[in-house]
Scaffold this motif. Structure first.
Motif, PDB file in Angstrom:
ATOM      1  N   ILE A   1       5.444   6.510   0.671  1.00  0.00           N
ATOM      2  CA  ILE A   1       4.865   7.129   1.505  1.00  0.00           C
ATOM      3  C   ILE A   1       4.971   6.484   3.036  1.00  0.00           C
ATOM      4  N   ARG A   2       5.688   6.927   3.842  1.00  0.00           N
ATOM      5  CA  ARG A   2       5.648   5.946   5.312  1.00  0.00           C
ATOM      6  C   ARG A   2       4.537   6.218   5.921  1.00  0.00           C
ATOM      7  N   PHE A   3       4.089   5.019   6.606  1.00  0.00           N
ATOM      8  CA  PHE A   3       2.742   4.875   7.334  1.00  0.00           C
ATOM      9  C   PHE A   3       2.743   5.949   8.444  1.00  0.00           C
ATOM     10  N   SER A   4       4.221   6.298   9.019  1.00  0.00           N
ATOM     11  CA  SER A   4       4.170   7.215  10.181  1.00  0.00           C
ATOM     12  C   SER A   4       3.946   8.673   9.595  1.00  0.00           C
ATOM     13  N   GLU A   5       4.178   8.799   8.382  1.00  0.00           N
ATOM     14  CA  GLU A   5       3.817  10.218   7.727  1.00  0.00           C
ATOM     15  C   GLU A   5       2.422  10.520   7.773  1.00  0.00           C
ATOM     16  N   LEU A   6       1.746   9.030   7.275  1.00  0.00           N
ATOM     17  CA  LEU A   6       0.186   9.285   7.249  1.00  0.00           C
ATOM     18  C   LEU A   6      -0.168   9.605   8.448  1.00  0.00           C
TER      19      LEU A   6
ATOM     20  N   LEU B   1       1.347 -31.028 -19.241  1.00  0.00           N
ATOM     21  CA  LEU B   1       0.681 -29.823 -19.428  1.00  0.00           C
ATOM     22  C   LEU B   1       1.756 -28.570 -19.928  1.00  0.00           C
ATOM     23  N   ASP B   2       1.406 -27.586 -20.405  1.00  0.00           N
ATOM     24  CA  ASP B   2       2.216 -26.611 -20.833  1.00  0.00           C
ATOM     25  C   ASP B   2       2.161 -25.425 -19.985  1.00  0.00           C
ATOM     26  N   THR B   3       1.191 -25.125 -19.488  1.00  0.00           N
ATOM     27  CA  THR B   3       0.975 -23.977 -18.665  1.00  0.00           C
ATOM     28  C   THR B   3       0.449 -24.635 -17.224  1.00  0.00           C
ATOM     29  N   VAL B   4       0.924 -23.917 -16.053  1.00  0.00           N
ATOM     30  CA  VAL B   4       0.400 -24.281 -14.641  1.00  0.00           C
ATOM     31  C   VAL B   4       0.155 -23.085 -14.111  1.00  0.00           C
ATOM     32  N   VAL B   5      -1.149 -22.852 -13.334  1.00  0.00           N
ATOM     33  CA  VAL B   5      -1.421 -21.698 -12.844  1.00  0.00           C
ATOM     34  C   VAL B   5      -1.676 -22.202 -11.243  1.00  0.00           C
ATOM     35  N   GLU B   6      -1.030 -21.415 -10.341  1.00  0.00           N
ATOM     36  CA  GLU B   6      -1.302 -21.848  -8.699  1.00  0.00           C
ATOM     37  C   GLU B   6      -2.337 -20.698  -8.460  1.00  0.00           C
ATOM     38  N   ALA B   7      -3.557 -21.488  -8.004  1.00  0.00           N
ATOM     39  CA  ALA B   7      -4.441 -20.688  -7.305  1.00  0.00           C
ATOM     40  C   ALA B   7      -4.564 -21.144  -5.880  1.00  0.00           C
ATOM     41  N   LEU B   8      -3.782 -20.905  -4.912  1.00  0.00           N
ATOM     42  CA  LEU B   8      -3.950 -21.556  -3.547  1.00  0.00           C
ATOM     43  C   LEU B   8      -4.296 -20.495  -2.578  1.00  0.00           C
ATOM     44  N   GLY B   9      -4.725 -19.471  -3.088  1.00  0.00           N
ATOM     45  CA  GLY B   9      -5.094 -18.242  -1.970  1.00  0.00           C
ATOM     46  C   GLY B   9      -3.974 -17.516  -1.955  1.00  0.00           C
ATOM     47  N   SER B  10      -4.164 -16.430  -1.225  1.00  0.00           N
ATOM     48  CA  SER B  10      -3.112 -15.331  -0.905  1.00  0.00           C
ATOM     49  C   SER B  10      -3.174 -14.851   0.697  1.00  0.00           C
ATOM     50  N   ARG B  11      -2.208 -13.984   0.706  1.00  0.00           N
ATOM     51  CA  ARG B  11      -1.876 -13.375   2.187  1.00  0.00           C
ATOM     52  C   ARG B  11      -1.792 -11.808   1.935  1.00  0.00           C
ATOM     53  N   PRO B  12      -1.966 -11.261   3.316  1.00  0.00           N
ATOM     54  CA  PRO B  12      -1.517  -9.606   3.194  1.00  0.00           C
ATOM     55  C   PRO B  12      -0.113  -9.597   2.939  1.00  0.00           C
ATOM     56  N   ASN B  13       0.050  -8.556   2.129  1.00  0.00           N
ATOM     57  CA  ASN B  13       1.260  -8.304   1.398  1.00  0.00           C
ATOM     58  C   ASN B  13       2.240  -7.853   2.499  1.00  0.00           C
ATOM     59  N   ARG B  14       3.371  -8.399   2.454  1.00  0.00           N
ATOM     60  CA  ARG B  14       4.532  -8.110   3.390  1.00  0.00           C
ATOM     61  C   ARG B  14       5.043  -6.478   3.390  1.00  0.00           C
ATOM     62  N   LEU B  15       5.070  -6.160   2.229  1.00  0.00           N
ATOM     63  CA  LEU B  15       5.388  -4.589   1.898  1.00  0.00           C
ATOM     64  C   LEU B  15       4.982  -3.782   2.882  1.00  0.00           C
ATOM     65  N   PHE B  16       3.691  -3.791   3.168  1.00  0.00           N
ATOM     66  CA  PHE B  16       3.146  -2.576   3.908  1.00  0.00           C
ATOM     67  C   PHE B  16       3.504  -2.902   5.339  1.00  0.00           C
ATOM     68  N   LEU B  17       3.080  -4.159   5.605  1.00  0.00           N
ATOM     69  CA  LEU B  17       3.304  -4.796   6.984  1.00  0.00           C
ATOM     70  C   LEU B  17       4.874  -4.586   7.586  1.00  0.00           C
ATOM     71  N   ASP B  18       5.776  -4.961   6.468  1.00  0.00           N
ATOM     72  CA  ASP B  18       6.979  -4.834   7.031  1.00  0.00           C
ATOM     73  C   ASP B  18       7.612  -3.424   7.598  1.00  0.00           C
ATOM     74  N   GLN B  19       6.784  -2.461   6.966  1.00  0.00           N
ATOM     75  CA  GLN B  19       7.250  -1.144   7.287  1.00  0.00           C
ATOM     76  C   GLN B  19       6.345  -0.471   8.021  1.00  0.00           C
ATOM     77  N   SER B  20       5.501  -0.995   8.735  1.00  0.00           N
ATOM     78  CA  SER B  20       4.708  -0.765   9.900  1.00  0.00           C
ATOM     79  C   SER B  20       4.531  -1.618  10.869  1.00  0.00           C
ATOM     80  N   PRO B  21       5.913  -1.969  11.660  1.00  0.00           N
ATOM     81  CA  PRO B  21       5.740  -2.836  12.610  1.00  0.00           C
ATOM     82  C   PRO B  21       4.879  -2.567  13.821  1.00  0.00           C
ATOM     83  N   GLU B  22       4.543  -1.158  13.880  1.00  0.00           N
ATOM     84  CA  GLU B  22       3.685  -0.893  15.095  1.00  0.00           C
ATOM     85  C   GLU B  22       2.402  -1.307  15.120  1.00  0.00           C
ATOM     86  N   LEU B  23       2.116  -2.020  13.979  1.00  0.00           N
ATOM     87  CA  LEU B  23       0.461  -2.457  13.840  1.00  0.00           C
ATOM     88  C   LEU B  23       0.677  -4.015  14.545  1.00  0.00           C
ATOM     89  N   GLU B  24      -0.308  -4.417  15.219  1.00  0.00           N
ATOM     90  CA  GLU B  24      -0.525  -5.677  15.403  1.00  0.00           C
ATOM     91  C   GLU B  24      -1.047  -6.632  14.562  1.00  0.00           C
TER      92      GLU B  24
END
Ligand SMILES: Cc1cc2nc3c(=O)[nH]c(=O)nc-3n(C[C@H](O)[C@H](O)[C@H](O)COP(=O)(O)OP(=O)(O)OC[C@H]3O[C@@H](n4cnc5c(N)ncnc54)[C@H](O)[C@@H]3O)c2cc1C
Ligand SMILES: Cc1cc2nc3c(=O)[nH]c(=O)nc-3n(C[C@H](O)[C@H](O)[C@H](O)COP(=O)(O)OP(=O)(O)OC[C@H]3O[C@@H](n4cnc5c(N)ncnc54)[C@H](O)[C@@H]3O)c2cc1C
Ligand code: SF4
Ligand code: SF4
Ligand code: FES
Lengths: 464, 276
Positions: free
Chosen positions: A217-222, A384-407
């Protein structure tokens, strides 16, 4: 007899040997007698510093007084006035830095165990089927809430109380955000999360799962179909260190590891279909809540040795005290002052170890913690035989890329004013989406604040 | 909300078609996109390419190869059965414009995934040559459907039981040598896409491949679908699924696809025991 001050009533917990084999809650929670005794420790400070340091200004003193009088229902209703999910915050707030940390009793002993008191009354009310009663005067305006984490939940509850028609959109097949997919059940049992979400439905929030705003659903539709919008999309995109070997099998982001375990219930494989491969020797990079959760999950997936690989020391760990303590009790090994430089693999493409450099602590940085500095030529390797990276996260690009009007800023964190209004009229945001990653209680507070701003905007046409 | 299966059809011993009622997905679908479904509450989230779509009736279809637990379980469902979750369309649509002459290469179940792309390419006035390949005649899917919409069709089978004997890269090489090709699009097993990319590289023909990495959320939250394109980490679900075939490290990807092999076998055994 009333024991003012005194020592904290001990929390009964699952013994270490048993709990590392299951995903059930580690603390058992207070019983009625214990909870009253703990409440009676409160010295009822005149200025109640605990309340000032609670981000949602919960009326802690009044709540504790009612608990001490065994009036659990009244205590529950007091907590609910400021906090829609006390069963959750009581379990996951960093209390030592907030309410409990400033309690004068903390100077000599432990502060009043406010979190566990809060969790008790909420669990008690859940068992008794007691909920807040309120009358909703329906309004016609429609508000969309994007994301069903703590920010979205609290915003939706308050908007319903104001009478708005609320539709909540969630990308995943279950609502709850990090509460559902991130924080493991041994810290936050899922029936509690489900109960809080069923309450949302009960008060008339329309929850639409499997709906990704910006993709299906596009942000503009919403924007066309709703009178106001709250964005509570969190900061769920994982960060990777960017060193050699991250393509190897056996290397996970903490998000993938935790989503498989918590959301998809890989610990119950093959009863549940989603698999997870967890080796005997697991290294978790990072030392925050996410790292502790991943490490403790690995232990419960039968890992023999689990290491926390951290570039600073235990003292600087941003995780809750309780989590670090539980992790240590369970046998998680802290490797301090080291930083990964390379992951090592075999010819079959599986990770076999990690190369690390030694670090030392330098001056304080902006976060007030000493800056780790690499010691030249100090590299060494670890198997080691398993490595888990827990370095923090960021807002998801998926939403941001498709709503460029948001600062947003360069890290994808949405820019809002003091009313949590984004640069677009009628569009508000809160939680990790505007902080880049903080806490449940801060997200919750912002959700509530945004609901107020939305109410003001829709009833007076304020806003921008 | 549950999603109803409106059609189910076996295409051969392994491949089958499932059509479901998913109006929101059907309304938004563009060629090249996929969806993620979960059969039931204990199910895995699995990605599947959308091969056909009827937005008016709100229907989408997928062509699926039964390879493990979830796809086998799906193959046993029938018209009227309900799926617990569907989310989509996911991923970026294929870039469709007038390129000129386009060669589309499909292998195995990937042939069906090509269908909406070929259709869209034709609608944009391209000359479309399609090469489709399978191990043997009985494993070929959607030949007639593809044949109807493209300009030229070449069929290959590994064992020579139908069409040309051999792999798809043979006729591809021949075409590249004999005429000007503006673009190649390949969808199929990783190994096929790897060799298609290898074949086109010396000819300098832009080659798009659609990567079927392991996915969970499909929204950019887990990083399980990561691939390295020109040394830069990309997430297949939100940056793809299509990438420049000349920049993909296929060996690395094939290796990652095998990460859960042991567990997958275990799941299949557990499932077979339960259905007996
Ligand atoms: C493993 C882990 C442990 C943690 N432990 C603690 C702790 O002990 N104490 C504490 O206070 N904090 C903890 N945190 C941090 C805390 O969970 C977060 O700060 C908090 O959940 C943020 O809430 P939110 O509502 O902003 O976002 P989230 O909880 O992240 O929820 C956002 C939701 O939005 C959905 N979404 C995203 N994009 C879209 C879209 N385009 N369309 C529809 N839906 C979308 C997501 O799927 C998600 O469900 C932890 C975090 C993690 C990951
Ligand atoms: C974008 C995309 C589009 C796809 N389109 C189609 C399609 O149109 N038709 C079709 O038949 N298949 C398609 N696939 C592959 C399909 O998702 C897998 O066959 C399916 O997940 C296997 O599940 P299983 O439980 O039956 O088998 P398993 O026994 O779990 O796995 C068998 C093999 O499938 C692959 N696989 C396993 N889990 C996943 C997962 N979560 N995601 C992706 N691959 C996995 C691995 O190579 C594995 O060895 C697509 C995959 C992607 C990423
Ligand atoms: S909400 Fe958190 S900070 Fe506030 S009183 Fe409860 S546990 Fe303490
Ligand atoms: S600070 Fe501690 S003692 Fe004082 S009112 Fe709060 S809980 Fe009671
Ligand atoms: S599938 Fe999780 S990030 Fe792509």
């Amino acid at each position: 007899m009333v024991d003012i001050g005194g020592t904290r009533v001990t929390m009964r917990e699952q013994p270490v040997r048993e709990r590392i084999k299951n995903f059930h809650s580690v603390p058992f929670g207070y019983d009625e007698k214990e909870v009253v005794a703990e409440a009676q420790r409160c010295i009822m400070c005149m200025h109640a510093p605990c309340e000032i340091y609670c981000p949602v200004r919960l009326k802690i003193k009044a709540m504790i007084r009612k608990i001490a009088e065994r009036k659990f229902k009244e205590a529950f209703l007091i907590a609910k006035e400021d906090n829609p999910i006390p069963a959750i915050t009581g379990r996951v707030c960093p209390q030592e830095d907030q309410c409990e940390g400033v309690c004068p009793l903390a100077e000599t002993e432990n502060g009043v165990n406010i979190g566990k008191l809060e969790a008790f009354i909420a669990d008690w009310a859940m068992k008794k089927g007691i909920t807040e009663e309120f009358y909703i005067e329906e309004r016609t305006e429609k508000v969309a809430v994007i994301g069903s984490g703590p920010a979205g939940i609290s915003c939706a509850v308050d908007l319903r109380k104001f009478g708005y028609q609320v539709t909540m959109f969630e990308a995943l097949h279950e609502a709850g955000g990090v509460l559902q997919y991130g924080i493991p059940a041994f810290r936050l049992p899922k029936d509690i999360v489900d109960y809080e979400l069923s309450y949302l439905k009960k008060i008339g929030v329309d929850i639409q799962l499997n709906n990704i705003i910006g993709q299906n659903i596009r942000f503009s539709e919403l924007r066309e179909n709703f009178d106001a919008i709250f964005i509570g999309t969190g900061a769920g995109a994982p960060l990777f260190i960017g060193i050699e070997g991250e393509e190897l099998n056996g290397v996970y982001s903490a998000n993938e590891f935790l989503i498989r375990v918590n959301l998809m219930k890989a610990y119950d494989f093959p009863e549940h279909d989603t698999p997870i491969v967890c080796g005997d020797e697991v290294g978790v990079i990072g030392a925050g809540n996410v790292a502790m959760d991943a490490a403790r999950c690995a232990l419960r997936l039968n890992a023999k040795k689990v290491y926390i690989l951290y570039r600073r020391t235990k003292r600087e760990s941003p995780a809750r005290d309780e989590e670090v303590q539980h992790a240590l009790e369970e046998g998680i090994i802290f490797k301090e002052l080291i930083s990964p430089t390379r992951m090592l693999g075999n010819e079959k493409g599986w990770v076999t170890g990690i190369e690390l450099a030694k670090m030392r602590l330098g001056e304080l940085d902006k976060s007030g913690r000493p800056r780790p500095i690499k010691i030249e030529d100090s590299e060494f390797t670890m198997k080691l035989d398993t490595v888990v990276e827990a370095l923090g996260s960021r807002p998801n690009r998926l939403f941001l890329d498709q709503s460029p009007e948001l600062e947003r800023n360069k890290w994808g964190v949405l820019v809002v004013d003091e009313n949590l209004n984004t640069n677009i009229r009628g569009v508000f945001a809160g939680g990790d989406a505007i902080s880049g990653g903080a806490t449940v209680i801060l997200a919750l507070g912002e959700g509530r604040k945004a609901a107020k701003s939305i109410h003001k905007y829709l009833s007076k046409g304020d806003g921008k | 909300m549950k999603y109803k299966i409106t059609r189910k059809e076996a295409l051969n011993l392994e491949d089958f078609l499932v059509e479901v009622e998913a109006p929101l997905v059907a309304k938004k679908f563009k060629p090249g996109q996929f969806l993620i479904l979960r059969i039931h509450e204990k199910g895995e989230r699995i990605p599947l390419t959308i091969t056909d779509c009827d937005p008016k009736k709100g229907l989408v279809s997928m062509i699926i190869k039964a390879v493990g637990k979830t796809t086998s379980e799906l193959s046993k469902l029938d018209k009227g059965d309900l799926l617990t979750d569907i989310v989509g369309p996911l991923g970026n649509p294929s870039k469709i414009e007038k390129f000129g002459t386009v060669v589309c290469v499909g292998g195995g179940t990937g042939i069906a995934c090509l269908y909406p792309i070929v259709k869209a390419l034709k609608a944009h006035g391209n000359h479309v040559v399609t090469i489709i390949g399978a191990r043997s005649k009985d494993k070929l899917v959607w030949e007639d459907e593809i044949k109807e919409i493209c300009d030229e069709l070449i069929v290959t089978t590994d064992d020579g039981s139908y069409g040309y004997k051999g792999v798809v890269t043979k006729p591809l090489e021949k075409i590249l040598k004999s005429k000007a090709v503006d673009k190649v699009i390949a969808i199929g097993p990783m190994i096929m896409m790897k060799f298609v990319a290898k074949t086109t590289e010396p000819h300098g023909v832009k080659t798009v491949v659609s990567l079927n990495t392991i996915m969970i959320d499909g929204t950019g939250m887990c990083g399980g679908c990561r691939v390295f394109i020109d040394g830069k980490m990309k997430f297949t679900c939100i940056d793809g699924p299509e990438f420049d075939g000349h920049k993909v490290n296929f060996d690395e990807l094939m290796n990652r696809l095998s990460m859960f092999k042991g567990k997958e076998k275990q799941a299949m055994k557990h499932y077979e025991r339960g259905t007996k």
